[in-house]
Design an enzyme around this catalytic site. Sequence first.
Site: not given
Ligand SMILES: [Zn+2]
Length: 255
Positions: A56, A58, A60-61, A114, A133, A171
């Site tokens: 996805h 985001h 942090d990915h 998400h 996530d 995570h």
């Molecule tokens: Zn995420």
Amino acid sequence: MPAELHVFTCLSDNIGVLFRDASTGACASIDAPEAPPIIAALDEKGWKLTDILVTHRHGDHVGGVEELKRRYKARVVAPAQEAGSIPAVDVAVKEGDKVLVGSLSGKVIATPGHTAGHIAYYFEGAKALFAGDTLFALGCGRVFEGSHGDMWQSLQKLAALPDDTRLYCGHEYTLANARFALAVDPGNASLKLRAAVVEGTRADGRLTIPSMMGEEKTTNPFLRATDPAIARRVGKEVSDPVAVFTALREWKNRF
Ligand SMILES: [Zn+2]
């Protein structure tokens, strides 16, 4: 088809995963939170990156995608619905599409909730699920886009996978998730045992990822909204699992 997997920490609590086909040497990074720890892991193993499988959009990915692509000329596979907000996408995929990492064959499972376009990658032969996530060890992602009903349906699709599937999530949240799960489901003996193991693993500084889908089905409260004791705990009817799931997710947000 021998698959090799290597798990490590990126950023503060993101999970880095390298997934390699030993027969061809092809190697995928599942998401790319940041480049340096992924480069270090590749160097340590002596592996060369060929693919990046994005779950996805985001930050942090995907923060390391461009640097890794430039350095290794890796192919970037990402959800079609979010391709416009993910850097350097080569292949846009959707529900049911086949994804190859060398000779290892996987398929895309759409898991909205998400984010609206979130996908998971399931490699049946390797018995590995890369869930991003959506599903965490003992938890699930926050519902930012889409409805709680969407997220519940996405989790149900993942829960339908075989018990011996290894779950690689985005995570290391397992210890906090275990504490919440115990608050929800205090009578669950399997959960109490698992929570004790998680405490020990984290106290030793080790990662709890991967877990097994079978243990998620018996201990993860977000997969257990059809359990009468959990429905009672949140004051909802067991006949309405979306209402139970919604109450659990909202409780966790405040926990
Ligand atoms: Zn995420």
